[in-house]
Design a protein around this motif. Sequence first.
Motif, PDB file in Angstrom:
ATOM      1  N   ALA A  94       0.854  -1.203  -0.005  1.00 46.44           N
ATOM      2  CA  ALA A  94       0.011   0.105  -0.143  1.00 46.44           C
ATOM      3  C   ALA A  94       0.898   1.181  -0.099  1.00 46.44           C
ATOM      4  CB  ALA A  94      -0.881  -0.053   1.317  1.00 46.44           C
ATOM      5  N   ILE A  95       0.649   2.253  -0.794  1.00 48.59           N
ATOM      6  CA  ILE A  95       1.103   3.474  -0.934  1.00 48.59           C
ATOM      7  C   ILE A  95       0.114   4.547  -0.601  1.00 48.59           C
ATOM      8  CG2 ILE A  95       2.427   5.140  -2.237  1.00 48.59           C
ATOM      9  CD1 ILE A  95       3.796   2.721  -3.608  1.00 48.59           C
ATOM     10  N   GLY A  96       0.085   5.218   0.279  1.00 49.18           N
ATOM     11  CA  GLY A  96      -1.127   6.231   0.710  1.00 49.18           C
ATOM     12  C   GLY A  96      -2.379   5.362   0.805  1.00 49.18           C
ATOM     13  N   LYS A  97      -3.354   5.824  -0.054  1.00 50.64           N
ATOM     14  CA  LYS A  97      -4.371   5.055  -0.325  1.00 50.64           C
ATOM     15  C   LYS A  97      -4.821   4.197  -1.804  1.00 50.64           C
ATOM     16  CE  LYS A  97      -6.720   9.040  -2.327  1.00 50.64           C
ATOM     17  NZ  LYS A  97      -6.560  10.464  -2.486  1.00 50.64           N
ATOM     18  N   PHE A  98      -3.596   4.214  -2.217  1.00 54.63           N
ATOM     19  CA  PHE A  98      -3.582   3.012  -3.091  1.00 54.63           C
ATOM     20  C   PHE A  98      -2.675   1.874  -2.888  1.00 54.63           C
ATOM     21  CE2 PHE A  98      -3.614   7.255  -4.962  1.00 54.63           C
ATOM     22  CZ  PHE A  98      -4.960   7.156  -5.830  1.00 54.63           C
ATOM     23  N   SER A  99      -2.821   0.788  -3.704  1.00 56.09           N
ATOM     24  CA  SER A  99      -2.232  -0.510  -3.219  1.00 56.09           C
ATOM     25  C   SER A  99      -1.685  -1.079  -4.788  1.00 56.09           C
ATOM     26  CB  SER A  99      -2.709  -1.202  -2.540  1.00 56.09           C
ATOM     27  OG  SER A  99      -3.600  -2.295  -3.177  1.00 56.09           O
ATOM     28  N   THR A 100      -0.432  -1.949  -4.804  1.00 54.44           N
ATOM     29  CA  THR A 100      -0.328  -2.490  -5.774  1.00 54.44           C
ATOM     30  C   THR A 100       0.280  -3.870  -5.531  1.00 54.44           C
ATOM     31  OG1 THR A 100       1.305  -2.294  -7.936  1.00 54.44           O
ATOM     32  CG2 THR A 100       2.202  -1.414  -5.900  1.00 54.44           C
ATOM     33  N   SER A 101       0.398  -4.526  -6.563  1.00 53.42           N
ATOM     34  CA  SER A 101       0.914  -6.067  -6.096  1.00 53.42           C
ATOM     35  C   SER A 101       2.340  -6.149  -5.631  1.00 53.42           C
ATOM     36  CB  SER A 101       0.605  -6.773  -7.396  1.00 53.42           C
ATOM     37  OG  SER A 101       1.562  -8.034  -7.342  1.00 53.42           O
TER      38      SER A 101
END
Lengths: 344, 289
Positions: B129-136
């Motif tokens: 998670a980076i801030g309110k976004f997340s990535t695989s």
Amino acid sequence: MKNPVLNISSLVGVIVLAFAIPYFVEAFTVLNFTVYIIMAILSLSLAFVWGMGGIMVLGHSAFFGLGAYAYAIAAVNFGPGWEAVTLSMLVPATFAALLGYFMFYGRISDIYVGVITLAVTLILFNLINSTSGPQYKIGSAPIGGYNGITAVPTLSWPNGNFIDINGMFYLSVGLLILSYLFIRYYLSTRYGKVTVAIRENERRAELLGYNVAQSKLITFSIGGAIAGLAGCMFANWGSFVGPTIFGLVQSAQIIIWVIVGGRGTLIGPILSCIAIQWMTTQLGMQQVVNVGFVLGIVLTIFVLLVPSGLAPLLAKIPNVVRSRLNGKPKEDVALGSPAEEGQT
Amino acid sequence: MDFASILAIEILGSIAILVLISIGLAVVFGMMKVINMAHGEFIMLGGYVTIFGTTHAGLNIWFCILVLSPLIVGLVGLVLEWLVVRHLYGRMIDTMLATWGLSLAIVGLMTMLVGNTTTGISTPLPSVAIGKFSTSGHVFFLIALATFVIIALACLFKFTTFGLTARATTQDANMVANLGGNPRRIYAVTFGLGAALAGLGGGALAPIIGVIPTIGITYIAKAFITVISGGATVIAGNLAATSLFGTINQLFTYWYTPIIGEVALLVCAVILIRLLPQGITGRFFKGTI
């Protein structure tokens, strides 16, 4: 094939045989044979572009598919008529001219032409495959994505009569013969001779003052138009087009027909196309061996062991027999030398 | 800001995937002038080795991706080189056609063996998670792996005897033979290396894709375009082409759809080849490896 009497008599023989076939076999077999003949037109178009013009097109199914889709979309919009048939040849020919402009005037090498055409057909496949949904339509024809276009309106005879199964077969045979005669005629003209000269030695043709890029562009576009015609017939045959006609397997099959039949001949790829398709149908009836597996092995073995294909090999047999009978060795009569590409 | 960093990571991931699927092809094409049409199938085999290694044999997934997939696919590559490719050196188009035959045969064989169904495994890393976004989390692994592969290859070609002989063979195989080298063995090892890299790529991608016998087709066009646009210089060409195409692909994917992303990639490549027929490294980055 230098003997005109022999040429005309064999042509008459083929026509008589073709007209006789539907009287001796079941309707289902006629239907199967029709698609073999349609594919033979496609095979012939690559035999012209690659075998005669020396342009290695790995993604020739792009033009076949464009022809089929152009016909289907035009037939839905304007009805099945001469407009749709014209478009089915015009669209792939124009596309070939555009693509050819980038490739031939960019002077990229043979191998890049092969890879680019292959990539183009794969991208077309992906593009068409992703257009399912009602928002993708051209005129009133939904493109249909991976489901393809179903219930494509089919052609009728000029007097308005419905083309039945036998009629479709005759039409396909007629178009195959016409395409063959057209290519033979073209190759006998000045332009056609330049086409073959470029295959034999591109550098020399260019130094003699011929416009190589332009000649290749014309060859490529004619090939695209004939492939499009085959696509149009294919769309008529099943009254259906789907994105798999752009697929890699379809492209590979065309290559296999031409390789097995023999690069540098026109009859070879026609006959090998019909024979290989018949074999594929037979293989498809059993569940043990995968068809792609067999075709792949056939392709590899032919490239390794019989690179010039079967037709030049078979054409030598009468000479060998004759020289045995005469008791003296005789030089082979060249029947279109096998294309030695890459070395030129 | 969070969004910008996510997009940057996605672009880097897209470049990393292009590197992983095309570097094996680039090595074989750059070093041997062989276009291996069965490259996509090597990727597919690598994917299957990782999937079957973890699900059937119960092996550690990292071991499968990093060791088993490259090893097994590399061996397959060596065998096919010995059977087919060896006999066709110097005949580029015939090599291409013969390997296309191999490609069809491998797809057919795998369809007979495992059936025409999609299999997959779950990603071993949790999402980040980076801030309110997340990535695989797997994207970070792919970026790290691609970086490592590029550095390792550069070291291999620059600092080892094999690398020196291989580069010499590319320039003049006869001279290498005169000086006591063995170009045939160099070619065989290079082809095996290309296959192993494809296997590694397939293994690394297995957790984020569904593997099916026909999956190679998905990657082959992109891999070819990348390699040809890059030109004959293996590493610099590959890096330049993957950076350009990865960025374009991901940006258009973000703005429109993944399909438009692929089309944009192709159009860009066709125009690039029209402008630079020898590939990017035909004009720029000359003298690099």
